[in-house]
Design an enzyme around this catalytic site. Sequence first.
Site, PDB file in Angstrom:
ATOM      1  N   HIS A  96       0.822  -1.211   0.000  1.00 16.01           N
ATOM      2  CA  HIS A  96       0.000   0.000   0.000  1.00 16.01           C
ATOM      3  C   HIS A  96       0.859   1.265   0.000  1.00 16.01           C
ATOM      4  CE1 HIS A  96       1.006   0.847   4.199  1.00 16.01           C
ATOM      5  NE2 HIS A  96       0.879  -0.453   4.411  1.00 16.01           N
ATOM      6  N   ARG A 122      12.654  -7.090  12.878  1.00 17.21           N
ATOM      7  CA  ARG A 122      13.249  -7.742  11.725  1.00 17.21           C
ATOM      8  C   ARG A 122      13.568  -9.223  11.889  1.00 17.21           C
ATOM      9  NH1 ARG A 122      12.081  -4.789   7.560  1.00 17.21           N
ATOM     10  NH2 ARG A 122      13.716  -5.831   6.399  1.00 17.21           N
ATOM     11  N   GLU A 160      -1.449  -7.031   7.615  1.00 16.25           N
ATOM     12  CA  GLU A 160      -0.094  -6.811   8.119  1.00 16.25           C
ATOM     13  C   GLU A 160       0.184  -7.694   9.338  1.00 16.25           C
ATOM     14  OE1 GLU A 160       2.877  -6.399   7.975  1.00 16.25           O
ATOM     15  OE2 GLU A 160       3.295  -4.246   7.842  1.00 16.25           O
ATOM     16  N   THR A 178       2.138   0.073  13.079  1.00 20.56           N
ATOM     17  CA  THR A 178       0.730   0.129  12.677  1.00 20.56           C
ATOM     18  C   THR A 178       0.007  -1.191  12.888  1.00 20.56           C
ATOM     19  OG1 THR A 178       1.433   1.686  10.957  1.00 20.56           O
ATOM     20  CG2 THR A 178      -0.831   0.924  10.872  1.00 20.56           C
ATOM     21  N   HIS A 206       0.772  -5.636   2.588  1.00 25.50           N
ATOM     22  CA  HIS A 206       1.547  -4.887   3.575  1.00 25.50           C
ATOM     23  C   HIS A 206       2.993  -5.370   3.604  1.00 25.50           C
ATOM     24  CE1 HIS A 206      -2.327  -3.421   5.175  1.00 25.50           C
ATOM     25  NE2 HIS A 206      -2.730  -4.605   4.775  1.00 25.50           N
ATOM     26  N   ARG A 216      -5.782   0.936   4.595  1.00 24.15           N
ATOM     27  CA  ARG A 216      -4.721   1.495   3.760  1.00 24.15           C
ATOM     28  C   ARG A 216      -4.457   0.652   2.513  1.00 24.15           C
ATOM     29  NH1 ARG A 216      -2.925  -0.722   8.512  1.00 24.15           N
ATOM     30  NH2 ARG A 216      -0.983  -1.947   8.578  1.00 24.15           N
TER      31      ARG A 216
END
Length: 226
Positions: free
Chosen positions: A8, A114, A86, A20, A180, A59
């Site tokens: 997005h 990560r 996401e 988010t 996402h 989104r």
Amino acid sequence: MKLILLRHGQSIWNLENRFTGWKDVSLTNKGKDEAAYSGHKLKDKNIEILSVYTSLLNRAIETTKIVTEIIKFPITQIKFDWRLNERHYGALQGLNKSETASKYGEEQVKVWRRSYNIPPPLLDEDDERHPRFDEKFKNIKGDLPSGESLEQVIERLNPFLNDYFNFIRNNTGSHLIVAHSNSLRAIVKILDQLNEEEIVSVNIPTGVPLVYSFDSNFNIISKEYL
């Protein structure tokens, strides 16, 4: 046969540098421009899209609607699947990333963001941010996440991807997924057969189509950003 993966456009919380996750936020004006850029790139390349899948988050849906309007894909044929949502950032959701790094240390936040199999701190079941309190997710069967590692994102994506890959194999043409950063990183890990260390350095930019081309045996011929 092509598969186009599109993150997005920039969201308000991307701009504010916040985690988010499953929080519904809208695109910024830049994000809307990025979505339009993607649509025009697909149109300019004469890529005729046969199917479009996106997540349940605004989104991604906003991006999808902008792109599909430009490429003249029927809005009624857009498919939605929560498994493309996401990664859920657990108790980090809504927090500013820089402030979180100051509080917990950059190395710890890097691990949460990560690493492949280490989830962030989980949300309490009674936390108002928990997805069970969101009407949008009330019909999802199974346990709703309260925080996920990338490994767990892949686990929840697998049932969708098993059916989806069979679908695009049997419907030769070009197919689009709008999702996402981490749901797309999960798909890239599977397609590129990356190991746990290799996927750590993979970053998916907002609003730039990533095009995979396959042969008739579903082997990757090429991969490029438009």
